[in-house]
Design an enzyme around this catalytic site. Structure first.
Site, short mmCIF file in Angstrom:
data_model
loop_
_atom_site.label_atom_id
_atom_site.label_comp_id
_atom_site.label_asym_id
_atom_site.label_seq_id
_atom_site.Cartn_x
_atom_site.Cartn_y
_atom_site.Cartn_z
N TYR A 143 49.07 71.34 62.94
CA TYR A 143 50.38 71.61 63.56
C TYR A 143 50.68 73.12 63.53
CZ TYR A 143 55.54 71.48 63.88
OH TYR A 143 56.86 71.68 64.22
N ASP B 71 54.56 62.63 81.60
CA ASP B 71 53.53 62.88 80.58
C ASP B 71 53.14 64.35 80.72
OD1 ASP B 71 50.14 61.60 79.93
OD2 ASP B 71 51.33 63.21 79.03
N LYS C 53 50.88 75.71 66.65
CA LYS C 53 52.12 76.44 66.91
C LYS C 53 51.87 77.95 66.91
CE LYS C 53 55.19 73.21 67.62
NZ LYS C 53 55.85 73.12 68.95
N GLY D 40 63.33 62.73 71.75
CA GLY D 40 62.97 63.04 70.36
C GLY D 40 64.14 63.57 69.56
N GLN D 41 63.88 63.95 68.28
CA GLN D 41 64.96 64.36 67.37
C GLN D 41 65.72 65.55 67.92
OE1 GLN D 41 63.74 66.29 63.69
NE2 GLN D 41 65.70 65.83 62.67
N ASP E 248 60.63 62.08 79.16
CA ASP E 248 59.83 61.77 77.98
C ASP E 248 58.76 60.77 78.40
OD1 ASP E 248 60.81 62.07 74.64
OD2 ASP E 248 58.97 61.01 75.24
C1 VAH Z 1 57.59 69.16 60.19
N1 VAH Z 1 59.91 69.02 60.85
O1 VAH Z 1 57.94 68.75 59.09
C2 VAH Z 1 58.67 69.73 61.10
C3 VAH Z 1 58.91 71.21 60.85
C4 VAH Z 1 58.98 73.09 59.20
C5 VAH Z 1 58.60 71.68 59.46
O2 VAH Z 1 58.22 71.97 61.78
O3 VAH Z 1 56.45 69.10 60.56
#
Ligand code: VAH
Length: 315
Positions: free
Chosen positions: A144, A54, A148, A13-14, A36
């Site tokens: 997200y 995985d 987190k 990933g990035q 990955d």
């Molecule tokens: C996103 N690049 O855009 C991530 C980041 C603060 C944003 O966690 O979801």
């Protein structure tokens, strides 16, 4: 001196690509196992071992941790904010269960250290917009961000209860040229450089005045390694550290690009990602990271723009 054996989960990933390459420079290519679900990123090929893992398959992950004699785990696999809003259940399940699988294996195998990234996406519309502090009102409104923030408390729990040395950073939007980002709200700040060079124009999915906390990938990689190498006694935050480098808007980054590509033009067509961006702070107070382990960014918008365009022009 024990021989460190590092497993990077989400290595294609990035962040994973650059973190894997940086860790291989420090610990030796063969001591950093990249993994990955996707196939090996081109930039990793020939630089060290690669296994398909995985993170949702806890038994298989556990077998690999034992078989590879792993002493540190970096868990980068996650579904980011924009994609997460399209697949809430998958985002919650992957982001949460992946972390819990790693934390439980780390507890059982007495793994020396674990790294897991959080994000400024944990903050919500009720958090302070400017200089958002380490501890404040935190009410995330994206899956997200929810995953987190919940993950941060699980990291703190496993540290307090089982002494797992898990460390974490709340990354801002990350900008890089080596590997494409995927599914983030801040990804416009990566796309814009590619489009500026290829098309001399860019249609931005956020409004021109949308300020967001951002960081150039070299700074993010250095912050991660400095955090992980800091003496345990210096780590006062076991949820996740605020870190920042700069804040800018699409209008400002396009002006910085115009210094190098005068004919570049930008237009704006805000989409569903605008409301995600509007829920986040515009700038972050990372003074706790500075006090605890000496965090200090090196790249601002102009230095990053120069480096990005040079490296994209001459890969
Ligand atoms: C996103 N690049 O855009 C991530 C980041 C603060 C944003 O966690 O979801």
């Amino acid at each position: 001196m024990i021989r460190e054996r590092i497993l990077v989960i989400g290595a294609s990933g990035q962040i994973g690509v650059e973190l894997t390459l940086a860790l291989r420079k420090i610990y030796g290519n063969n001591n950093v196992v990249a993994s990955d679900l996707r196939e090996e990123n081109e930039l990793l090929k020939g630089t060290g071992p690669y296994v398909s893992i995985d993170v949702m398959n806890k038994e298989m992950l556990h077998v690999q941790v034992i078989r590879q004699n792993i002493t540190q785990i970096y868990l980068l696999a996650a579904i980011l904010s924009a994609t997460g809003e399209k697949n809430p259940n998958l985002a919650w399940h992957l982001n949460m269960q992946g972390l819990l699988n790693v934390l439980d294996i780390a507890r059982e195998e007495k793994i020396y250290k674990v790294y897991w990234p959080s994000s400024i996406a944990v903050f919500g519309p009720t958090s302070p917009k400017q200089n958002c502090p380490q501890q404040t009102i935190i009410e995330p409104t994206t899956v997200y961000g929810i995953s987190k923030y919940a993950g941060e408390f699980w990291c703190n729990y496993y540290h307090q209860r089982y002494q797992v040395d898990v460390r974490s950073l709340r990354y801002p939007g990350l900008i890089s040229y080596k590997s494409a980002p995927g599914g983030g709200t801040t990804d416009y700040a990566v796309e814009i450089y590619h489009e500026a060079l290829e098309e001399k124009k860019y249609t931005c999915f956020l409004r021109e005045d949308t300020y967001l906390p951002m960081m150039y990938m070299p700074d993010a990689i250095r912050a991660t390694i400095e955090l992980m190498e800091a003496p345990t006694a210096d780590i006062s935050i076991r949820t996740s550290y605020n870190v920042s480098a700069m804040s800018f808007s699409p209008k400002e980054i396009s002006a910085a690009i115009k210094n190098y590509i005068p004919e570049f033009t930008i237009s704006y067509e805000p989409d569903y990602r605008q409301s995600i961006a509007d829920s986040w702070p515009q700038s972050i107070d990372d003074s706790v990271a500075g006090k605890d382990w000496g965090w200090k960014p090196e790249f601002d918008l102009n230095k990053m723009t120069k480096d990005m365009l040079e490296n994209l022009r001459h890969p």
